[in-house]
Design a protein around this motif. Structure first.
Motif, mmCIF file in Angstrom:
data_model
loop_
_atom_site.group_PDB
_atom_site.id
_atom_site.type_symbol
_atom_site.label_atom_id
_atom_site.label_comp_id
_atom_site.label_asym_id
_atom_site.label_seq_id
_atom_site.Cartn_x
_atom_site.Cartn_y
_atom_site.Cartn_z
ATOM 1 N N ASP A 72 0.844 -1.196 0.000
ATOM 2 C CA ASP A 72 0.000 0.000 0.000
ATOM 3 C C ASP A 72 0.881 1.247 0.000
ATOM 4 N N LEU A 73 0.952 1.924 -1.121
ATOM 5 C CA LEU A 73 1.789 3.111 -1.257
ATOM 6 C C LEU A 73 1.422 4.186 -0.243
ATOM 7 N N ASP A 74 0.148 4.316 0.080
ATOM 8 C CA ASP A 74 -0.283 5.369 0.989
ATOM 9 C C ASP A 74 0.366 5.240 2.367
ATOM 10 N N TYR A 76 3.343 4.756 2.938
ATOM 11 C CA TYR A 76 4.668 5.382 2.866
ATOM 12 C C TYR A 76 4.591 6.903 2.696
ATOM 13 N N VAL A 107 4.843 0.922 -5.659
ATOM 14 C CA VAL A 107 5.414 1.471 -4.433
ATOM 15 C C VAL A 107 6.714 2.208 -4.742
ATOM 16 N N GLY A 110 6.248 5.451 -6.698
ATOM 17 C CA GLY A 110 5.590 6.441 -5.853
ATOM 18 C C GLY A 110 6.521 7.047 -4.821
ATOM 19 N N ILE A 111 7.341 6.209 -4.195
ATOM 20 C CA ILE A 111 8.251 6.733 -3.167
ATOM 21 C C ILE A 111 9.396 7.527 -3.790
#
Length: 228
Positions: A72-74, A76, A107, A110-111
């Motif tokens: 879950d990217l959120d 991070y 992920v 996105g990070i």
């Protein structure tokens, strides 16, 4: 390598949820005194570390779920924003193994966007991966544009000599293919100089320039005493 040179590659690390302000001040003081590469703390301690540090001291923050990562990217993004707002120069985080290529790249991409110009070090937890999985994870991290591949949290086993060699080979392969020069962070169960030197021998056998060009970091919470 000489001990002073090794100290300059060390991320002095304190990843203790219960660490006090005096604990944070102590590791920052050690980093400043011995010329360490960075201080590495949890995101909740980023502000304390930044306040205690000199402007030249680099603060690395472990952001997002730790020691286990998430698809879950959120989970991070908020901690990364908070870490940067609190003065983090570098961000360390965990790419959870076995979540699949699509989720991993979502992920990672996105990070990378979220960390912007900050140094990004991604942990791939080599102790629980076989050779094929180590190489695949390292390639995904490098493909995303991360600055360092990090070999473990130390919470799920120690980095082996084989893993150090495999990741070094993938970094060398990436450099030859793309011209980019990412780094390696050796971490995970490094307790003493003998263990560290074994890992360094593996890196050196693949590409001594990783060490000589200072693209190497060492993460070890218990190694400092051996170096002093």
């Amino acid at each position: 390598m000489r001990r002073p040179d090794l100290l300059g590659l060390l991320d002095i690390t304190l990843l203790d949820e219960g660490a006090s302000e005096s604990d944070i001040n102590r590791v920052v003081d050690l980093a400043v005194e011995h010329g360490a590469a960075a201080v590495c703390v949890l995101s909740k301690h980023a502000k304390l570390a930044r306040q205690a540090a000199t402007p030249q001291t680099r603060i690395a923050v472990v952001a997002g779920p730790f020691p286990k990562g998430s698809p879950d990217l959120d989970r991070y993004l908020g901690p990364i924003r908070d870490a940067i707002d609190e003065g983090a120069d570098e961000v360390d985080l965990v790419l959870e193994p076995h979540i699949g290529f699509e989720a991993s790249m979502m992920v990672l991409n996105g990070i990378r966007l979220a960390t912007s110009e900050r140094t990004l070090k991604v942990i791939i937890e080599t102790p629980i991966l076989n050779e094929r999985e180590v190489r695949g994870a390292a390639r995904m991290v490098l493909m995303s544009g991360a600055d360092y591949v990090k070999t473990g949290t130390g919470k799920r086993g120690k980095c082996s000599r084989d893993a150090a060699r495999w990741v070094s080979e993938e970094i060398k392969r990436h450099e030859v293919t793309t011209g980019e020069r990412p780094g390696l962070k050796l971490s995970g169960g490094i307790r003493d100089l003998d263990g560290l030197n074994g890992l360094l021998d593996e890196v050196r056998s693949v590409d001594p320039d990783i060490i000589e060009s200072k693209r190497l970091r060492i993460g070890a919470s218990s190694l400092l005493e051996s170096l002093l």
